[in-house]
Write a protein that holds these residues in place. Structure first.
Motif, PDB file in Angstrom:
ATOM      1  N   ARG A  15       0.830  -1.200   0.000  1.00  0.00           N
ATOM      2  CA  ARG A  15       0.000   0.000   0.000  1.00  0.00           C
ATOM      3  C   ARG A  15       0.869   1.257   0.000  1.00  0.00           C
ATOM      4  O   ARG A  15       1.937   1.283   0.610  1.00  0.00           O
ATOM      5  CB  ARG A  15      -0.948   0.004   1.207  1.00  0.00           C
ATOM      6  CG  ARG A  15      -2.077  -1.003   1.044  1.00  0.00           C
ATOM      7  CD  ARG A  15      -2.901  -1.148   2.305  1.00  0.00           C
ATOM      8  NE  ARG A  15      -3.573   0.065   2.734  1.00  0.00           N
ATOM      9  CZ  ARG A  15      -4.706   0.551   2.200  1.00  0.00           C
ATOM     10  NH1 ARG A  15      -5.275  -0.079   1.191  1.00  0.00           N
ATOM     11  NH2 ARG A  15      -5.264   1.642   2.674  1.00  0.00           N
ATOM     12  N   ARG A  16       0.378   2.289  -0.673  1.00  0.00           N
ATOM     13  CA  ARG A  16       1.130   3.527  -0.835  1.00  0.00           C
ATOM     14  C   ARG A  16       0.393   4.687  -0.178  1.00  0.00           C
ATOM     15  O   ARG A  16      -0.813   4.850  -0.351  1.00  0.00           O
ATOM     16  CB  ARG A  16       1.338   3.831  -2.328  1.00  0.00           C
ATOM     17  CG  ARG A  16       2.076   2.732  -3.075  1.00  0.00           C
ATOM     18  CD  ARG A  16       2.080   2.998  -4.572  1.00  0.00           C
ATOM     19  NE  ARG A  16       2.809   4.220  -4.895  1.00  0.00           N
ATOM     20  CZ  ARG A  16       2.803   4.780  -6.112  1.00  0.00           C
ATOM     21  NH1 ARG A  16       2.089   4.246  -7.097  1.00  0.00           N
ATOM     22  NH2 ARG A  16       3.493   5.876  -6.336  1.00  0.00           N
ATOM     23  N   TYR A  17       1.142   5.498   0.560  1.00  0.00           N
ATOM     24  CA  TYR A  17       0.592   6.644   1.276  1.00  0.00           C
ATOM     25  C   TYR A  17       1.355   7.907   0.903  1.00  0.00           C
ATOM     26  O   TYR A  17       2.580   7.891   0.782  1.00  0.00           O
ATOM     27  CB  TYR A  17       0.711   6.447   2.788  1.00  0.00           C
ATOM     28  CG  TYR A  17      -0.212   5.409   3.365  1.00  0.00           C
ATOM     29  CD1 TYR A  17      -1.371   5.772   4.053  1.00  0.00           C
ATOM     30  CD2 TYR A  17       0.064   4.051   3.231  1.00  0.00           C
ATOM     31  CE1 TYR A  17      -2.227   4.818   4.582  1.00  0.00           C
ATOM     32  CE2 TYR A  17      -0.783   3.085   3.758  1.00  0.00           C
ATOM     33  CZ  TYR A  17      -1.917   3.476   4.432  1.00  0.00           C
ATOM     34  OH  TYR A  17      -2.772   2.539   4.956  1.00  0.00           O
ATOM     35  N   THR A  40       4.581   1.829   1.730  1.00  0.00           N
ATOM     36  CA  THR A  40       5.489   2.764   1.079  1.00  0.00           C
ATOM     37  C   THR A  40       4.946   4.164   1.322  1.00  0.00           C
ATOM     38  O   THR A  40       3.754   4.419   1.095  1.00  0.00           O
ATOM     39  CB  THR A  40       5.559   2.499  -0.436  1.00  0.00           C
ATOM     40  OG1 THR A  40       6.082   1.186  -0.655  1.00  0.00           O
ATOM     41  CG2 THR A  40       6.454   3.519  -1.121  1.00  0.00           C
ATOM     42  N   THR A  42       5.334   8.487   0.947  1.00  0.00           N
ATOM     43  CA  THR A  42       5.925   9.668   0.326  1.00  0.00           C
ATOM     44  C   THR A  42       5.754  10.832   1.274  1.00  0.00           C
ATOM     45  O   THR A  42       4.626  11.164   1.663  1.00  0.00           O
ATOM     46  CB  THR A  42       5.246  10.000  -1.014  1.00  0.00           C
ATOM     47  OG1 THR A  42       5.463   8.924  -1.932  1.00  0.00           O
ATOM     48  CG2 THR A  42       5.813  11.278  -1.608  1.00  0.00           C
ATOM     49  N   ASN A  61      11.521   2.304   2.245  1.00  0.00           N
ATOM     50  CA  ASN A  61      10.078   2.456   2.005  1.00  0.00           C
ATOM     51  C   ASN A  61       9.632   3.915   1.962  1.00  0.00           C
ATOM     52  O   ASN A  61       8.455   4.189   1.747  1.00  0.00           O
ATOM     53  CB  ASN A  61       9.269   1.733   3.093  1.00  0.00           C
ATOM     54  CG  ASN A  61       9.120   0.260   2.809  1.00  0.00           C
ATOM     55  OD1 ASN A  61       9.834  -0.292   1.992  1.00  0.00           O
ATOM     56  ND2 ASN A  61       8.192  -0.396   3.483  1.00  0.00           N
ATOM     57  N   ALA A  85      -1.688   6.638  -5.353  1.00  0.00           N
ATOM     58  CA  ALA A  85      -1.494   6.104  -4.006  1.00  0.00           C
ATOM     59  C   ALA A  85      -2.822   5.536  -3.522  1.00  0.00           C
ATOM     60  O   ALA A  85      -3.888   5.826  -4.077  1.00  0.00           O
ATOM     61  CB  ALA A  85      -1.007   7.191  -3.048  1.00  0.00           C
TER      62      ALA A  85
END
Length: 291
Positions: A15-17, A40, A42, A61, A85
């Protein structure tokens, strides 16, 4: 029922945040906890030099991206490069600062806390697959949205009222976004969170004697930044949240403790004001925000 902690975050692998203002305080603690759970992250920050050590501490990450919410050109540049995301966390903010204006001429607190995030969300929402979490504050209770003078062009500036206004705007925006997403049939949801009373770098920027008392309060009364990040983490990851929900600490009158549903000012439920705030925000920022 046990109290929810960061240890209860489900596996976030894959999952991306994106977290605004993650170079310190609540944002940094949010990023660290999410990455520890496998996500992960940003770190979208104005000061990338301050964000780099945080990212290095987190490890592979974490990445850093330039984003100045007080400059809509920077917001648009970030959005153009954005590749998607699962979750956007609108965390960055300023509090009770002396009167200043953003690069676009907005009062700094409203411009940074609300209008910058409004435009950011409008531009990246099509690439957010799960949810948007917007940070408000218990200080929204003193906010009274003046739709005819959102930027303090006519009124005598009052820093705490301006902060309360911006936090009320955050709450209204998060709730209005939730209703519009639901009405559109979108699977994306919108939640709002507040940290209670947490010790962060947000305090101590008023350039008045109040800074002394706020720093004293941070040492004596406030919970840690990691504690203050729990409502955000809960809103961003828990399967038990609901679209349009407002989450904060559940102990000591909402100032600290485990996260859960939180009470808020009835003004935030005024659909007419929320709709007009949306329209005024579009007009001021020259941004069409269609859900």
């Amino acid at each position: 029922m046990s109290k929810w902690t960061a240890a209860d975050i489900e596996d976030q692998t894959g999952r991306r945040y994106v977290i605004t203002g993650a170079n310190s305080g609540l944002g940094a603690e949010t990023a660290k906890a999410l990455a520890k759970a496998g996500a992960t992250v940003t770190l979208a920050c104005r000061n990338v030099n301050k964000a780099q050590p945080v990212a290095a501490d987190i490890g592979p990450n974490a990445t850093v991206a330039q984003l100045d919410l007080a400059d809509l050109a920077s917001v648009r540049t970030f959005a153009e490069k954005f590749d998607g995301a699962d979750v956007l966390i609108n965390n960055a903010g300023v509090m009770a600062i002396p009167f200043k204006r953003t690069a676009d001429g907005f009062e700094m607190q409203m411009g940074t806390n609300h209008l910058g995030h409004f435009v950011l969300t409008a531009l990246v929402l099509p690439k957010i697959t799960d949810r948007v979490v917007t940070l408000s504050s218990s200080m929204h209770q003193i906010g009274r949205i003046d739709l005819d003078d959102l930027n303090w062009d006519k009124r005598k500036y009052r820093r705490w009222r301006a902060y309360g206004d911006s936090k009320m705007a955050n709450l209204m925006f998060g709730k209005e976004l939730a209703e519009r997403l639901a009405a559109s049939g979108s699977s994306t949801s919108s939640m709002v969170a507040h940290p209670g009373y947490a010790a962060t770098e947000l305090q101590g920027r008023s350039e008045t004697i109040e800074d002394v008392f706020m720093k004293f309060g941070n040492k004596i009364f406030a919970q840690s930044a990691s504690g203050g990040a729990l409502p955000t983490l809960y809103a961003a990851t828990s399967p038990d949240t609901t679209n349009g929900g407002y989450y904060g600490p559940t102990e000591m009158f909402g100032s600290r403790g485990a996260p859960g549903p939180s009470g808020h000012s009835k003004l935030a439920d005024d659909a007419a004001i929320r709709d007009e705030l949306w329209r005024v925000s579009e007009k001021l920022t020259d941004t069409e925000f269609t859900v």
